[in-house]
Design a protein around this motif. Structure first.
Motif, PDB file in Angstrom:
ATOM      1  N   LEU A 246       0.823  -1.209   0.000  1.00  0.00           N
ATOM      2  CA  LEU A 246       0.000   0.000   0.000  1.00  0.00           C
ATOM      3  C   LEU A 246       0.858   1.260   0.000  1.00  0.00           C
ATOM      4  CD1 LEU A 246      -2.802  -1.090   2.497  1.00  0.00           C
ATOM      5  CD2 LEU A 246      -3.030  -0.756   0.026  1.00  0.00           C
ATOM      6  N   GLU A 247       1.994   1.196   0.689  1.00  0.00           N
ATOM      7  CA  GLU A 247       2.907   2.345   0.698  1.00  0.00           C
ATOM      8  C   GLU A 247       3.424   2.628  -0.712  1.00  0.00           C
ATOM      9  OE1 GLU A 247       7.294   3.634   2.453  1.00  0.00           O
ATOM     10  OE2 GLU A 247       6.305   1.826   3.195  1.00  0.00           O
ATOM     11  N   LEU A 248       3.832   1.570  -1.426  1.00  0.00           N
ATOM     12  CA  LEU A 248       4.342   1.745  -2.785  1.00  0.00           C
ATOM     13  C   LEU A 248       3.252   2.250  -3.724  1.00  0.00           C
ATOM     14  CD1 LEU A 248       6.573  -1.448  -3.053  1.00  0.00           C
ATOM     15  CD2 LEU A 248       7.346   0.918  -2.837  1.00  0.00           C
ATOM     16  N   LEU A 249       2.049   1.719  -3.569  1.00  0.00           N
ATOM     17  CA  LEU A 249       0.931   2.206  -4.385  1.00  0.00           C
ATOM     18  C   LEU A 249       0.646   3.676  -4.098  1.00  0.00           C
ATOM     19  CD1 LEU A 249      -1.607  -0.767  -4.179  1.00  0.00           C
ATOM     20  CD2 LEU A 249      -0.510   0.099  -6.248  1.00  0.00           C
ATOM     21  N   GLY A 250       0.651   4.021  -2.808  1.00  0.00           N
ATOM     22  CA  GLY A 250       0.383   5.402  -2.428  1.00  0.00           C
ATOM     23  C   GLY A 250       1.410   6.366  -2.983  1.00  0.00           C
ATOM     24  N   ARG A 251       2.666   5.965  -2.956  1.00  0.00           N
ATOM     25  CA  ARG A 251       3.728   6.829  -3.498  1.00  0.00           C
ATOM     26  C   ARG A 251       3.543   7.011  -4.998  1.00  0.00           C
ATOM     27  NH1 ARG A 251       7.434   8.145   0.087  1.00  0.00           N
ATOM     28  NH2 ARG A 251       7.745   6.852   1.934  1.00  0.00           N
ATOM     29  N   HIS A 252       3.194   5.921  -5.681  1.00  0.00           N
ATOM     30  CA  HIS A 252       3.003   6.019  -7.126  1.00  0.00           C
ATOM     31  C   HIS A 252       1.849   6.960  -7.462  1.00  0.00           C
ATOM     32  CE1 HIS A 252       2.932   4.762 -11.328  1.00  0.00           C
ATOM     33  NE2 HIS A 252       1.614   4.713 -11.215  1.00  0.00           N
ATOM     34  N   LEU A 253       0.800   6.935  -6.659  1.00  0.00           N
ATOM     35  CA  LEU A 253      -0.377   7.764  -6.913  1.00  0.00           C
ATOM     36  C   LEU A 253      -0.257   9.159  -6.328  1.00  0.00           C
ATOM     37  CD1 LEU A 253      -3.114   5.065  -6.227  1.00  0.00           C
ATOM     38  CD2 LEU A 253      -2.303   5.880  -8.447  1.00  0.00           C
ATOM     39  N   GLY A 254       0.870   9.444  -5.660  1.00  0.00           N
ATOM     40  CA  GLY A 254       1.082  10.773  -5.101  1.00  0.00           C
ATOM     41  C   GLY A 254       0.240  11.074  -3.886  1.00  0.00           C
ATOM     42  N   LEU A 255      -0.076  10.044  -3.083  1.00  0.00           N
ATOM     43  CA  LEU A 255      -0.930  10.251  -1.911  1.00  0.00           C
ATOM     44  C   LEU A 255      -0.175  10.814  -0.717  1.00  0.00           C
ATOM     45  CD1 LEU A 255      -3.078   6.980  -2.024  1.00  0.00           C
ATOM     46  CD2 LEU A 255      -3.562   9.219  -3.026  1.00  0.00           C
ATOM     47  N   TYR A 256       1.165  10.743  -0.741  1.00  0.00           N
ATOM     48  CA  TYR A 256       1.955  11.227   0.389  1.00  0.00           C
ATOM     49  C   TYR A 256       2.548  12.582   0.035  1.00  0.00           C
ATOM     50  CZ  TYR A 256       1.596   6.325   1.682  1.00  0.00           C
ATOM     51  OH  TYR A 256       1.119   5.083   1.977  1.00  0.00           O
ATOM     52  N   PRO A 257       2.475  13.563   0.943  1.00  0.00           N
ATOM     53  CA  PRO A 257       3.039  14.880   0.654  1.00  0.00           C
ATOM     54  C   PRO A 257       4.551  14.811   0.542  1.00  0.00           C
ATOM     55  CG  PRO A 257       2.420  14.721   2.967  1.00  0.00           C
ATOM     56  CD  PRO A 257       1.885  13.478   2.297  1.00  0.00           C
ATOM     57  N   ALA A 258       5.074  15.594  -0.384  1.00  0.00           N
ATOM     58  CA  ALA A 258       6.535  15.647  -0.533  1.00  0.00           C
ATOM     59  C   ALA A 258       7.156  16.278   0.698  1.00  0.00           C
ATOM     60  CB  ALA A 258       6.890  16.460  -1.780  1.00  0.00           C
ATOM     61  N   GLN A 259       8.411  15.962   0.946  1.00  0.00           N
ATOM     62  CA  GLN A 259       9.127  16.535   2.082  1.00  0.00           C
ATOM     63  C   GLN A 259      10.372  17.242   1.592  1.00  0.00           C
ATOM     64  OE1 GLN A 259       9.888  13.173   4.636  1.00  0.00           O
ATOM     65  NE2 GLN A 259       8.087  13.628   5.853  1.00  0.00           N
ATOM     66  N   ARG A 260      10.738  18.302   2.300  1.00  0.00           N
ATOM     67  CA  ARG A 260      11.997  18.957   1.990  1.00  0.00           C
ATOM     68  C   ARG A 260      12.857  18.956   3.247  1.00  0.00           C
ATOM     69  NH1 ARG A 260       8.634  23.519   2.793  1.00  0.00           N
ATOM     70  NH2 ARG A 260       9.469  25.021   4.281  1.00  0.00           N
ATOM     71  N   HIS A 261      14.159  19.024   3.084  1.00  0.00           N
ATOM     72  CA  HIS A 261      15.085  19.027   4.204  1.00  0.00           C
ATOM     73  C   HIS A 261      15.588  20.449   4.437  1.00  0.00           C
ATOM     74  CE1 HIS A 261      15.633  14.632   4.567  1.00  0.00           C
ATOM     75  NE2 HIS A 261      15.346  14.648   3.283  1.00  0.00           N
ATOM     76  N   GLU A 262      15.547  20.888   5.683  1.00  0.00           N
ATOM     77  CA  GLU A 262      16.158  22.159   6.042  1.00  0.00           C
ATOM     78  C   GLU A 262      17.297  21.868   7.006  1.00  0.00           C
ATOM     79  OE1 GLU A 262      13.609  25.143   7.500  1.00  0.00           O
ATOM     80  OE2 GLU A 262      12.567  25.436   5.590  1.00  0.00           O
ATOM     81  N   VAL A 263      18.472  22.363   6.673  1.00  0.00           N
ATOM     82  CA  VAL A 263      19.656  22.086   7.469  1.00  0.00           C
ATOM     83  C   VAL A 263      20.280  23.392   7.906  1.00  0.00           C
ATOM     84  CG1 VAL A 263      21.900  20.953   7.492  1.00  0.00           C
ATOM     85  CG2 VAL A 263      20.039  19.990   6.140  1.00  0.00           C
ATOM     86  N   SER A 264      20.652  23.476   9.182  1.00  0.00           N
ATOM     87  CA  SER A 264      21.302  24.677   9.695  1.00  0.00           C
ATOM     88  C   SER A 264      22.508  24.282  10.516  1.00  0.00           C
ATOM     89  CB  SER A 264      20.325  25.499  10.552  1.00  0.00           C
ATOM     90  OG  SER A 264      19.862  24.729  11.640  1.00  0.00           O
ATOM     91  N   GLY A 265      23.413  25.224  10.732  1.00  0.00           N
ATOM     92  CA  GLY A 265      24.611  24.977  11.508  1.00  0.00           C
ATOM     93  C   GLY A 265      24.330  25.043  12.997  1.00  0.00           C
ATOM     94  N   PRO A 266      25.386  24.987  13.823  1.00  0.00           N
ATOM     95  CA  PRO A 266      25.225  25.052  15.276  1.00  0.00           C
ATOM     96  C   PRO A 266      24.442  26.298  15.700  1.00  0.00           C
ATOM     97  CG  PRO A 266      27.460  24.419  14.705  1.00  0.00           C
ATOM     98  CD  PRO A 266      26.791  24.830  13.421  1.00  0.00           C
TER      99      PRO A 266
END
Length: 201
Positions: free
Chosen positions: A141-161
Motif C-alpha cells: 500500500l505504501e508503494l501504491l500510495g507513493r506512485h499515486l502521489g498520496l503522500y506529501p513531498a518533504q523537503r530538508h532544512e539544514v542549519s549549523g550550530p
C-alpha cells in the motif's frame, strides 16, 4: 550542410561493468565496488556515475530491454501490488471456537494465491501447527500510495550550530549525509553537529 549529431561518448570497460552491476540491485555504491572501483570512493563514484548522461542512458536502455524480455510493465507491477495491498486474511483461513482452519490451495483464486508468501506445517508427537504468511500489505500500500502521489513531498532544512549558517567546509558532508539517508543507507558517522528538520510541503 547541417552538422552531424555529436557521437555519444563511449563507456569505459569499468563503466559498462558498473551499469551491469547496478541493474542487479539498483545500489550504486555496491555496483561501483563490484565493478572494481575503490571501496573508499565507491559511494561518490556511484553517485557521480548515475549523473553522467552516457551512463544514465545506458542504464535506461538496459532496463527497457529487460522489461521487454520479461514483459514487465508499470501496469503489471501496479496490479501485483494491488493484489497484495487489498488482500484479506479471511480469504485464506477461518477461525472460531473450534480453532483455525486454512483454506485449501485449490480453493484460492490466482489473485489470492499471488498474495501468499509462505505456508508451513510442523508435525510432532504432541500434535503440530500450520502457518500461512502473506506478503506485506503495508509495504504494498505504501508503494501504491507513493506512485499515486498520496503522500506529501518533504523537503530538508539544514542549519549549523545554534541555527546559524553552515560552514563552507561542512556543506559537502551534510549533502553526503542527506543523500545516504535518501538512498536508505543510514546516517554517516563523524559528521558535524547540525540541526536537520523535515517539513511537509
Amino acid at each position: 550542410m547541417p552538422r552531424s549529431a555529436k557521437p555519444s561518448k563511449r563507456l569505459t570497460e569499468k563503466q559498462r561493468r558498473f551499469v551491469e552491476e547496478y541493474l542487479v540491485d539498483l545500489n550504486a555504491t555496491q555496483a561501483a565496488i563490484r565493478a572494481g572501483y575503490s571501496e573508499k570512493t565507491a559511494y561518490s563514484v556511484g553517485f557521480e556515475n548515475l549523473r553522467k548522461p552516457e551512463i544514465a542512458k545506458a542504464i535506461e536502455q538496459a532496463q527497457a530491454r529487460l522489461a521487454r524480455r520479461t514483459d514487465i510493465t508499470q501496469e503489471r507491477v501496479l496490479q501485483e501490488l494491488a493484489r497484495i495491498g487489498f488482500s484479506d486474511m479471511a480469504d485464506f483461513l477461518s477461525w472460531g471456537p473450534k480453532g483455525v482452519e486454512l483454506t485449501a490451495s485449490d480453493g484460492l483464486t490466482p489473485d489470492q494465491s499471488a498474495c501468499v508468501s509462505e505456508v508451513s506445517e510442523t508435525v510432532t508427537q504432541f500434535g503440530g501447527s500450520r502457518r500461512i504468511k502473506l506478503h506485506s500489505k503495508t509495504r504494498a500500500l505504501e508503494l501504491l500510495g507513493r506512485h499515486l502521489g498520496l503522500y506529501p513531498a518533504q523537503r530538508h532544512e539544514v542549519s549549523g550550530p545554534d541555527g546559524g549558517d553552515i560552514p563552507v567546509e561542512t556543506r559537502n558532508a551534510v549533502l553526503e549525509r542527506l543523500l545516504m539517508e535518501i538512498a536508505g543507507e543510514g546516517r554517516a558517522d563523524g559528521l558535524p553537529n547540525l540541526t536537520q528538520e523535515k517539513i511537509g510541503e
